[in-house]
Design a protein around this motif. Sequence first.
Motif, PDB file in Angstrom:
ATOM      1  N   ASP A  70      92.341  14.391  34.701  1.00 49.68           N
ATOM      2  CA  ASP A  70      91.990  14.048  33.326  1.00 49.68           C
ATOM      3  C   ASP A  70      90.914  14.984  32.762  1.00 49.68           C
ATOM      4  OD1 ASP A  70      89.681  13.236  34.556  1.00 49.68           O
ATOM      5  OD2 ASP A  70      90.153  11.106  34.487  1.00 49.68           O
ATOM      6  N   GLY A  71      90.542  16.008  33.532  1.00 48.06           N
ATOM      7  CA  GLY A  71      89.618  17.014  33.018  1.00 48.06           C
ATOM      8  C   GLY A  71      88.160  16.729  33.309  1.00 48.06           C
ATOM      9  N   SER A  72      87.857  15.581  33.892  1.00 47.41           N
ATOM     10  CA  SER A  72      86.452  15.273  34.171  1.00 47.41           C
ATOM     11  C   SER A  72      85.990  16.035  35.414  1.00 47.41           C
ATOM     12  CB  SER A  72      86.277  13.772  34.373  1.00 47.41           C
ATOM     13  OG  SER A  72      86.994  13.379  35.530  1.00 47.41           O
ATOM     14  N   GLU A  73      84.744  16.403  35.413  1.00 46.86           N
ATOM     15  CA  GLU A  73      84.213  17.181  36.524  1.00 46.86           C
ATOM     16  C   GLU A  73      83.362  16.318  37.438  1.00 46.86           C
ATOM     17  OE1 GLU A  73      82.167  20.668  35.236  1.00 46.86           O
ATOM     18  OE2 GLU A  73      83.864  21.360  34.045  1.00 46.86           O
ATOM     19  N   THR A  74      83.622  16.443  38.727  1.00 45.49           N
ATOM     20  CA  THR A  74      82.776  15.732  39.676  1.00 45.49           C
ATOM     21  C   THR A  74      82.280  16.751  40.695  1.00 45.49           C
ATOM     22  OG1 THR A  74      84.806  15.209  40.865  1.00 45.49           O
ATOM     23  CG2 THR A  74      83.825  13.440  39.546  1.00 45.49           C
ATOM     24  N   ALA A  75      81.145  16.448  41.305  1.00 48.36           N
ATOM     25  CA  ALA A  75      80.604  17.359  42.298  1.00 48.36           C
ATOM     26  C   ALA A  75      81.494  17.348  43.533  1.00 48.36           C
ATOM     27  CB  ALA A  75      79.181  16.937  42.654  1.00 48.36           C
ATOM     28  N   ASP A 116      66.717  28.834  50.395  1.00 43.64           N
ATOM     29  CA  ASP A 116      67.178  27.482  50.094  1.00 43.64           C
ATOM     30  C   ASP A 116      68.473  27.472  49.282  1.00 43.64           C
ATOM     31  OD1 ASP A 116      66.877  24.843  50.514  1.00 43.64           O
ATOM     32  OD2 ASP A 116      65.668  24.481  48.714  1.00 43.64           O
ATOM     33  N   LEU A 117      69.409  28.285  49.716  1.00 43.78           N
ATOM     34  CA  LEU A 117      70.652  28.469  48.955  1.00 43.78           C
ATOM     35  C   LEU A 117      71.591  27.270  49.078  1.00 43.78           C
ATOM     36  CD1 LEU A 117      72.581  30.442  47.406  1.00 43.78           C
ATOM     37  CD2 LEU A 117      73.389  31.175  49.639  1.00 43.78           C
ATOM     38  N   VAL A 118      72.055  26.777  47.944  1.00 35.45           N
ATOM     39  CA  VAL A 118      73.060  25.712  47.917  1.00 35.45           C
ATOM     40  C   VAL A 118      74.176  26.150  46.985  1.00 35.45           C
ATOM     41  CG1 VAL A 118      73.549  23.312  47.287  1.00 35.45           C
ATOM     42  CG2 VAL A 118      71.359  23.902  48.353  1.00 35.45           C
ATOM     43  N   VAL A 119      75.417  26.032  47.465  1.00 35.24           N
ATOM     44  CA  VAL A 119      76.564  26.270  46.596  1.00 35.24           C
ATOM     45  C   VAL A 119      77.440  25.037  46.652  1.00 35.24           C
ATOM     46  CG1 VAL A 119      78.622  27.631  46.159  1.00 35.24           C
ATOM     47  CG2 VAL A 119      76.549  28.760  46.911  1.00 35.24           C
ATOM     48  N   GLN A 120      77.636  24.440  45.520  1.00 36.11           N
ATOM     49  CA  GLN A 120      78.447  23.225  45.460  1.00 36.11           C
ATOM     50  C   GLN A 120      79.546  23.468  44.432  1.00 36.11           C
ATOM     51  OE1 GLN A 120      76.181  19.742  44.484  1.00 36.11           O
ATOM     52  NE2 GLN A 120      77.686  18.436  45.501  1.00 36.11           N
ATOM     53  N   PHE A 121      80.784  23.325  44.855  1.00 38.38           N
ATOM     54  CA  PHE A 121      81.880  23.539  43.911  1.00 38.38           C
ATOM     55  C   PHE A 121      82.109  22.269  43.118  1.00 38.38           C
ATOM     56  CE2 PHE A 121      82.989  26.627  47.309  1.00 38.38           C
ATOM     57  CZ  PHE A 121      82.764  27.757  46.546  1.00 38.38           C
ATOM     58  N   THR A 122      82.573  22.439  41.879  1.00 43.99           N
ATOM     59  CA  THR A 122      82.897  21.241  41.101  1.00 43.99           C
ATOM     60  C   THR A 122      84.394  21.028  41.169  1.00 43.99           C
ATOM     61  OG1 THR A 122      82.844  22.687  39.187  1.00 43.99           O
ATOM     62  CG2 THR A 122      80.985  21.204  39.459  1.00 43.99           C
ATOM     63  N   ARG A 123      84.761  19.785  41.255  1.00 43.80           N
ATOM     64  CA  ARG A 123      86.167  19.395  41.293  1.00 43.80           C
ATOM     65  C   ARG A 123      86.565  18.986  39.892  1.00 43.80           C
ATOM     66  NH1 ARG A 123      88.250  17.748  46.611  1.00 43.80           N
ATOM     67  NH2 ARG A 123      90.356  17.311  45.923  1.00 43.80           N
ATOM     68  N   ILE A 124      87.638  19.546  39.401  1.00 44.87           N
ATOM     69  CA  ILE A 124      88.112  19.122  38.088  1.00 44.87           C
ATOM     70  C   ILE A 124      89.342  18.264  38.323  1.00 44.87           C
ATOM     71  CG2 ILE A 124      88.957  19.882  35.846  1.00 44.87           C
ATOM     72  CD1 ILE A 124      87.404  22.501  36.363  1.00 44.87           C
ATOM     73  N   SER A 125      89.225  16.972  37.975  1.00 46.35           N
ATOM     74  CA  SER A 125      90.347  16.081  38.229  1.00 46.35           C
ATOM     75  C   SER A 125      91.376  16.207  37.115  1.00 46.35           C
ATOM     76  CB  SER A 125      89.854  14.637  38.360  1.00 46.35           C
ATOM     77  OG  SER A 125      89.186  14.283  37.182  1.00 46.35           O
TER      78      SER A 125
END
Lengths: 286, 269, 278
Positions: C19-24, C8-17
């Motif tokens: 202003d420094g906030s992280e979104t999935a 059940d492997l999931v890899v999700q990268f985080t986006r750093i916008s």
Amino acid sequence: MSIEVKNLTYIYNPGMPGETRALDGVSFEVHDGEILGIIGHTGSGKSTLLQHLNGLLRPTSGQVFVDGQCITDGKVRLVDIRRKVGLVFQYPEYQLFEETVAKDVAFGPRNTGLEESKIENRVRAALSLVGLDYDEIGESSPFELSGGQKRRVAIAGVLAMRPSVLILDEPTAGLDPAAHREILSMIRTIHESMGIIIIFVSHNMGDIASLSDRVIVMDKAKIAMSGTPQEVFSHDKQLAAMGLDVPPVRSIMMQIAAEIPSIQSNALTTQEAAEDIRRAIPGFEQ
Amino acid sequence: MIRDITLGQYYPGDSPVHRLDARTKIIGTLLYIIELFIVNNYWGFVIAAAALFAVIALSRVPVKFIFRGLSAVFIIIAFTFLLNLFMVDGRVLWHWKFLTITYEGLSRACFMAIRLVLLIIGSSMMTLTTKPIELTDGLEKLLKPFGLIGLPTHEIALMMTIALRFIPTLMEETDKIIKAQEARGADFESGNLLQRAKSLIPILIPLFISSFRIAQDLALAMEARCYHGGSGRTRMNEIHFGKGDVVAAILMVIFLAVIIASRFIPDLF
Amino acid sequence: MAFIEIRDLVVQFTRISEDGSETAGKKAIDGIDLDVEKGSFVAVIGMNGSGKSTLAKCLNGLIIPTSGKVLVDGMDTSDDSHIWDIRRRIGMVFQNPDNQIVSSIVEDDVAFGPENLGIPPEEIRERVDNALKEVGMYENRLKGAHMLSGGQKQRIAIAGAVAMKPQCIVFDEPTAMLDPKGRESVMRIIRQLNSEGITTILITHFMNEAAQADRIVVLGKGKVLADRTPDRLFSDMELIDRAGLELPPLIELREVLGLSDSIMTVEDMISELKKQCR
């Protein structure tokens, strides 16, 4: 439009211990509207040859004529040669540098001194030739695109200079099958709509067989063979001696012919091969 | 071609010079460079050149190979020579318009050029006879005492190893990018200083991106090969002092004494 | 228990916008289950962006799963205390031949891995020599890496992995940047290593290379689209199209001729045609 290469010789590091003859008396012609494929083992002189066709390298001796004009005597402005002869290097996506796709594609036309008002149209036309939409991606960063898209933007950057000759060095290297097919059909589209000479180097014999009108085989700095794909790929033994393959279908058909002499085929594509097999076996059943 | 630059390149061999401990060669080279600056007359250069040729003969590196490396820096040597030739005041030998050559200038120019040639050949002897990895290992060990005051010696040595490894790669990359932009009509040779500086952007940005890509790829490859810093690492070829190094050290001391003595002999010219 | 177990492997990268906030960000791997048996030869194919490389990097803990598990020889890649044990068991060879060679001289580069493992010098020497012989580059051991061809560099990279005596080697598009000769030599070495018992995972765009594996896993948008033997995969035209792939030339010819799915090699084709001739 035509290209004529006369007795071209190029020596790296003349008079030095590392002296190498990269081209040795190479002569050939390319006619208007032709697609020329160039094949040869790594180090056979292909890249050196391409760089002579738009003046990036100056020959040690010999001449290159583009449309009757000699580009090797030092009298022509280099920027004019480069506008006329567009050269797309291997992995051209690595040369992208601008903030937006549109600006990057405009780099070439701007260098040739085209008026600003005409540049946008050039960029639009070039992007649409490579199958991309200006309104959709023109303002995005080239670094956000997929690998195949980046490569097409880089090719558009050369097409925007409206060259009369387009040279591509390994245009399909490193792409997945879908992107590979897209680049091949893009080359066909460019050829049909611009009607220009296309010269391309490839290690993929299938691509060479399906795209080229004529093929040149380079070996040890010389032209070892030239002719239609049919002619060139019928010399499989000589090609093998130069470290070159034939298209995969051709090699399958040769193995079949060696076992079943009644099936003789010069096919370069799967369709032709299937027809030859059906013809050779009366009452062929599926 | 860029591949032919021999400066900083290794010439495989198994001569007494190759077998010396890298530390001996690093110290020896540093000493030789200092000695070239101690020299104050041509006798000193004759002795220094003789010693260098003895080392070359002993190393069995072809002289042709060494001079090929020298040709790459020929421009620097020529520039130094000309600068000294025209810039020194003194007894006039030759004069034309604004150009003046003096006796002192000629003498100084020859002196500087010889010093530079010996310096370059001398230091390239070190790189030619020592594998890059041994060189950086040697440096790491020599710097070790500074590790006590917090100098990251292993990291410095690794950085040098990687830098030496990637110089040819990046040079080829630069060459490719320049050609690709030239093919798009880029012009790097005309215009004023500002325009020329601006024309470098299409080269520098792709080069930066390439370097970052290389760095990222390399970091992953190193991690995948279990790299986790200097602690617990072993070496395939542990460097150690041998008999040859003792002999070399004695010869170096004698040579230093001779060079200092040469200052007191009357000059050749 | 399989040598590699992926659950059940999931890899999700985080986006750093900016202003420094992280979104999935996007899910590179979206729920993969996969077992790889010891000694097997598995090919992984799929379009660019299908998650092949991300999957490869999950196998030796270069990427840690967002959720799910990757077990190598029973050890979890997200457990820090096992990471070096996992990496010494799974070697990796990357796409770009230039960017994975650390040292200027061939043999010093091959020694890099064993040196990191803290192996005694005499044994490193032996491993390096054997690894170089395995890939046919022993004669070039003192050459500068930048003087070699792409195919030769890639063989050095393979030797670097072999010298760590791994149980498994993951090849991430090892032939993508090579000419046909280099490609062939690398594939020959891969087959040879697998026949010596090394578990082999090969990510590739070339269908004829994938067809040499025991099993082909097709990825698309981070999911497993198919996991079959080559003969069963290449008879499913609908899947091939959907995954943006193509048929190996021989199978394409077989399909155009409308012959049986059991024909997988030129030899099969020849015997079928001989039958027809009679």
